[in-house]
Every structure is written in C-alpha cells, then in structure tokens.
Design a protein around this motif. Structure first.
Motif, mmCIF file in Angstrom:
data_model
loop_
_atom_site.group_PDB
_atom_site.id
_atom_site.type_symbol
_atom_site.label_atom_id
_atom_site.label_comp_id
_atom_site.label_asym_id
_atom_site.label_seq_id
_atom_site.Cartn_x
_atom_site.Cartn_y
_atom_site.Cartn_z
ATOM 1 N N THR A 139 0.828 -1.208 0.000
ATOM 2 C CA THR A 139 0.000 0.000 0.000
ATOM 3 C C THR A 139 0.858 1.251 0.000
ATOM 4 O OG1 THR A 139 -1.741 -1.163 1.215
ATOM 5 C CG2 THR A 139 -1.811 1.248 1.220
ATOM 6 N N LEU A 140 1.875 1.296 0.895
ATOM 7 C CA LEU A 140 2.769 2.443 0.969
ATOM 8 C C LEU A 140 3.553 2.600 -0.326
ATOM 9 C CD1 LEU A 140 4.227 4.723 2.511
ATOM 10 C CD2 LEU A 140 5.791 2.992 3.408
ATOM 11 N N PHE A 141 4.085 1.485 -0.830
ATOM 12 C CA PHE A 141 4.926 1.547 -2.023
ATOM 13 C C PHE A 141 4.147 2.067 -3.230
ATOM 14 C CE2 PHE A 141 6.564 -0.391 -5.926
ATOM 15 C CZ PHE A 141 7.873 0.071 -5.893
ATOM 16 N N TRP A 142 2.994 1.471 -3.493
ATOM 17 C CA TRP A 142 2.241 1.854 -4.696
ATOM 18 C C TRP A 142 1.589 3.224 -4.544
ATOM 19 C CZ3 TRP A 142 3.682 -0.170 -8.877
ATOM 20 C CH2 TRP A 142 4.118 -1.495 -8.925
ATOM 21 N N ALA A 143 1.240 3.599 -3.314
ATOM 22 C CA ALA A 143 0.719 4.954 -3.105
ATOM 23 C C ALA A 143 1.786 5.990 -3.429
ATOM 24 C CB ALA A 143 0.238 5.123 -1.665
ATOM 25 N N THR A 144 3.026 5.706 -3.014
ATOM 26 C CA THR A 144 4.129 6.628 -3.276
ATOM 27 C C THR A 144 4.466 6.686 -4.763
ATOM 28 O OG1 THR A 144 5.052 6.146 -1.095
ATOM 29 C CG2 THR A 144 6.510 7.174 -2.687
ATOM 30 N N VAL A 145 4.636 5.509 -5.385
ATOM 31 C CA VAL A 145 4.968 5.464 -6.809
ATOM 32 C C VAL A 145 3.828 6.055 -7.638
ATOM 33 C CG1 VAL A 145 5.441 3.951 -8.774
ATOM 34 C CG2 VAL A 145 6.507 3.492 -6.551
ATOM 35 N N GLY A 146 2.584 5.707 -7.279
ATOM 36 C CA GLY A 146 1.440 6.183 -8.042
ATOM 37 C C GLY A 146 1.300 7.692 -8.012
ATOM 38 N N THR A 147 1.403 8.281 -6.817
ATOM 39 C CA THR A 147 1.277 9.737 -6.718
ATOM 40 C C THR A 147 2.452 10.444 -7.400
ATOM 41 O OG1 THR A 147 2.282 9.619 -4.505
ATOM 42 C CG2 THR A 147 -0.123 9.736 -4.632
ATOM 43 N N SER A 148 3.646 9.840 -7.333
ATOM 44 C CA SER A 148 4.802 10.417 -8.033
ATOM 45 C C SER A 148 4.582 10.397 -9.542
ATOM 46 C CB SER A 148 6.073 9.642 -7.684
ATOM 47 O OG SER A 148 6.382 9.745 -6.318
ATOM 48 N N PHE A 149 4.029 9.291 -10.048
ATOM 49 C CA PHE A 149 3.770 9.182 -11.479
ATOM 50 C C PHE A 149 2.705 10.186 -11.918
ATOM 51 C CE2 PHE A 149 1.451 7.372 -15.107
ATOM 52 C CZ PHE A 149 2.495 7.279 -16.021
ATOM 53 N N ILE A 150 1.635 10.304 -11.125
ATOM 54 C CA ILE A 150 0.584 11.268 -11.447
ATOM 55 C C ILE A 150 1.145 12.690 -11.459
ATOM 56 C CG2 ILE A 150 -1.565 12.307 -10.620
ATOM 57 C CD1 ILE A 150 -2.313 9.517 -9.531
ATOM 58 N N GLY A 151 1.993 12.992 -10.465
ATOM 59 C CA GLY A 151 2.622 14.308 -10.419
ATOM 60 C C GLY A 151 3.490 14.562 -11.640
ATOM 61 N N THR A 152 4.197 13.512 -12.105
ATOM 62 C CA THR A 152 5.034 13.647 -13.291
ATOM 63 C C THR A 152 4.192 13.921 -14.531
ATOM 64 O OG1 THR A 152 6.676 12.144 -12.349
ATOM 65 C CG2 THR A 152 6.759 12.511 -14.730
ATOM 66 N N VAL A 153 3.095 13.192 -14.687
ATOM 67 C CA VAL A 153 2.207 13.387 -15.846
ATOM 68 C C VAL A 153 1.658 14.811 -15.864
ATOM 69 C CG1 VAL A 153 0.026 12.698 -16.907
ATOM 70 C CG2 VAL A 153 1.602 10.955 -16.048
ATOM 71 N N ILE A 154 1.263 15.318 -14.689
ATOM 72 C CA ILE A 154 0.763 16.695 -14.603
ATOM 73 C C ILE A 154 1.860 17.677 -14.996
ATOM 74 C CG2 ILE A 154 -0.066 18.476 -13.017
ATOM 75 C CD1 ILE A 154 -1.509 16.280 -11.465
ATOM 76 N N ALA A 155 3.100 17.424 -14.515
ATOM 77 C CA ALA A 155 4.216 18.308 -14.851
ATOM 78 C C ALA A 155 4.532 18.265 -16.342
ATOM 79 C CB ALA A 155 5.447 17.920 -14.037
ATOM 80 N N VAL A 156 4.414 17.080 -16.947
ATOM 81 C CA VAL A 156 4.749 16.925 -18.370
ATOM 82 C C VAL A 156 3.734 17.628 -19.261
ATOM 83 C CG1 VAL A 156 4.889 15.243 -20.246
ATOM 84 C CG2 VAL A 156 6.090 14.816 -18.090
ATOM 85 N N TYR A 157 2.452 17.474 -18.969
ATOM 86 C CA TYR A 157 1.406 17.997 -19.840
ATOM 87 C C TYR A 157 0.795 19.322 -19.362
ATOM 88 C CZ TYR A 157 1.600 13.485 -22.198
ATOM 89 O OH TYR A 157 2.023 12.378 -22.896
ATOM 90 N N GLY A 158 0.954 19.648 -18.081
ATOM 91 C CA GLY A 158 0.453 20.913 -17.571
ATOM 92 C C GLY A 158 -1.016 20.925 -17.237
ATOM 93 N N PHE A 159 -1.869 20.493 -18.186
ATOM 94 C CA PHE A 159 -3.327 20.474 -17.992
ATOM 95 C C PHE A 159 -3.876 21.830 -17.534
ATOM 96 C CE2 PHE A 159 -1.984 16.011 -17.162
ATOM 97 C CZ PHE A 159 -2.639 15.411 -18.227
ATOM 98 N N ASP A 160 -3.282 22.901 -18.043
ATOM 99 C CA ASP A 160 -3.720 24.270 -17.716
ATOM 100 C C ASP A 160 -3.586 24.604 -16.234
ATOM 101 O OD1 ASP A 160 -4.411 24.879 -20.356
ATOM 102 O OD2 ASP A 160 -6.406 24.003 -20.127
ATOM 103 N N LEU A 161 -2.814 23.769 -15.509
ATOM 104 C CA LEU A 161 -2.566 24.024 -14.090
ATOM 105 C C LEU A 161 -1.193 24.656 -13.878
ATOM 106 C CD1 LEU A 161 -3.893 20.645 -12.634
ATOM 107 C CD2 LEU A 161 -5.063 22.855 -12.616
ATOM 108 N N ILE A 162 -0.200 24.140 -14.601
ATOM 109 C CA ILE A 162 1.163 24.643 -14.499
ATOM 110 C C ILE A 162 1.775 24.673 -15.900
ATOM 111 C CG2 ILE A 162 1.524 23.759 -12.154
ATOM 112 C CD1 ILE A 162 3.052 21.420 -13.384
ATOM 113 N N THR A 163 2.979 25.209 -15.995
ATOM 114 C CA THR A 163 3.686 25.214 -17.271
ATOM 115 C C THR A 163 4.203 23.814 -17.578
ATOM 116 O OG1 THR A 163 4.402 27.487 -16.905
ATOM 117 C CG2 THR A 163 5.596 26.221 -18.565
ATOM 118 N N PRO A 164 3.804 23.195 -18.718
ATOM 119 C CA PRO A 164 4.273 21.839 -19.024
ATOM 120 C C PRO A 164 5.769 21.815 -19.307
ATOM 121 C CG PRO A 164 3.095 22.774 -20.898
ATOM 122 C CD PRO A 164 2.907 23.733 -19.753
ATOM 123 N N VAL A 165 6.444 20.775 -18.830
ATOM 124 C CA VAL A 165 7.896 20.671 -19.016
ATOM 125 C C VAL A 165 8.272 19.668 -20.095
ATOM 126 C CG1 VAL A 165 8.332 21.339 -16.626
ATOM 127 C CG2 VAL A 165 8.147 18.909 -17.204
ATOM 128 N N GLY A 166 7.344 18.787 -20.507
ATOM 129 C CA GLY A 166 7.647 17.787 -21.527
ATOM 130 C C GLY A 166 8.316 16.553 -20.935
#
Length: 240
Positions: free
Chosen positions: A162-189
């Motif tokens: 539970t701890l491992f996948w929660a950490t990896v999952g939220t990190s991956f979601i954060g990366t996807v948001i950073a890559v694409y931006g989704f009008d929330l932040i500046t996308p980094v690619g």
C-alpha cells in the motif's frame, strides 16, 4: 502597526504559514506542543514574509520586478527561466536594510546567550509560504524509504504494498501533470520528466548510502571507513 520582521519560533503556530512559511510554522507548532511534555526542541527564530517585502521596498524593487514580468509567458519554460534569472539578479543586487540586519543579529546574540555561548552554531533553512499548501506540495516521497530503516532500503522487511504503490502512483501522477500541464502549471515535456525521475533515483541511492555510512559510524563510535566499504584493514581516526 509595527511590522514583524523577525520572530521567535516559539511564538509561531500553523496559522502563521503566510508569515513564516510551512517549515517554520511546523517547528513552532512542535515547540508549543511538545516542549511542555518534556521533549527538547532546539530554540530558534525566523525572518518573516514582511521582512522580504521590506527588503524589496527598501531597494525599490517592486516596480522593477513588475516591469520585468510584463511579458512573462508562463506556458514557455525558457521564458520562465529568463525572467526568473532577471528577478533573481535584481534581488541579489539589492542592499540589506541595516535595521533588519541589526534585528537578526540581536536575535542571534540572544539565542547564543540562551545556550551559554558567544556564537552558537545554527542551521539556516529556507521556508516557503506556498510550498505545502492545500493545492501544492513538493515534499520528497523517496525520503520515506530512506528513513524507514537503518540499513539499505532493499533489505527485508520491505515496505507494505500500500505504501509503495501509493508513493509510486502519486509520483507518477505528479510527473504526468508536470509533463502535460493540464492548464494548471507550465508543461515541461517528457524530456525533463524523465530527467527528473533519473535525478531523483540517483539522489535516492546517494542518500541511502550516506544514511548507512553514518549509522555505521554511530554504532561503532569510530571512523572505520575501510570496514564500511569492504577493506580488511580498519582506518582509525588518528590515521586520517
């Protein structure tokens, strides 16, 4: 009303995040909650966001910064970098207000006196006012796995799924948001997204090595670096 440029941590609570930042507010909350229960929390003080604005006003930087940011494009990473550099250079070129300097020194000397020293050793840390809010948090996930054990992170018992996948999952979601931006932040690619993951993994391994090394020193109460890395001969502190 007099501005609070410097303030003791014991006077700070979690309600003061806009004034002193998340880290300092947490330290103040810890001092207030635990000191009365016999937990020793080192004293300290913090400059405030009012001190930051005072610095800008003392150097007439507010309008200059606004001028720099007129053609800021938050959707262009290179544009952000250029404008960030210009703002940082403006701040670095400013002079430190003498009264703010004296106030900081006054608090430092009082802190030194509290610990019976002329010049007490201190740790200086930044504490952002918007780093750990309801909508943004930049704390390091991997730190959980560095600190949960005194030995190497891959040694059993492993963290719960539970701890491992929660950490990896939220990190991956954060990366996807950073890559694409989704009008929330500046996308980094993906180029920067993959680079940041690689950097985080290398830093994680480095932190784990440092942790094991210093726990080894603590347990043995001596500097046996040779044994730590596998040499047969021990290197004593007087041989370095």
């Amino acid at each position: 009303m007099e501005k609070k440029l410097v303030i003791w941590l014991k006077e700070v609570t979690m309600n003061d995040v806009p004034l002193v930042g998340g880290k300092n507010a947490s330290l103040g909350e810890m001092m207030n909650a635990l000191s009365s229960k016999g937990v020793n929390v080192p004293n300290g003080f913090t400059t405030t966001s009012e001190a930051y604005w005072y610095f800008l006003d003392y150097n007439n930087l507010r309008e200059k910064i606004k001028e720099v940011l007129k053609d800021l494009d938050v959707n262009d990473v290179e544009n952000l970098q250029r404008h960030g550099l210009k703002v940082r250079n403006l701040i670095r070129s400013g002079e430190f207000p003498p009264d703010l300097k004296e106030k900081i020194l006054e608090y430092y000397h009082e802190l030194s006196k509290e610990y019976g020293q002329d010049y007490v050793d201190v740790a200086i840390r930044s504490s952002a006012t918007a780093k750990d809010t309801e909508v943004a948090s930049f704390a390091g996930h991997n730190t959980i796995f560095n600190t949960r054990r005194k030995t190497w992170f891959w040694v059993k018992p492993w963290p719960s799924p539970t701890l491992f996948w929660a950490t990896v999952g939220t990190s991956f979601i954060g990366t996807v948001i950073a890559v694409y931006g989704f009008d929330l932040i500046t996308p980094v690619g993906w180029k920067w997204g993959i680079f940041i993951w690689g950097y985080a993994m290398v830093w994680f391994l480095f932190n784990d090595t440092v942790k094991v090394f210093f726990f080894h020193i603590y347990r043995n109460r001596r500097f046996a670096f040779g044994r730590f890395i596998g040499f047969k001969k021990k290197i004593k502190s007087n041989e370095i």
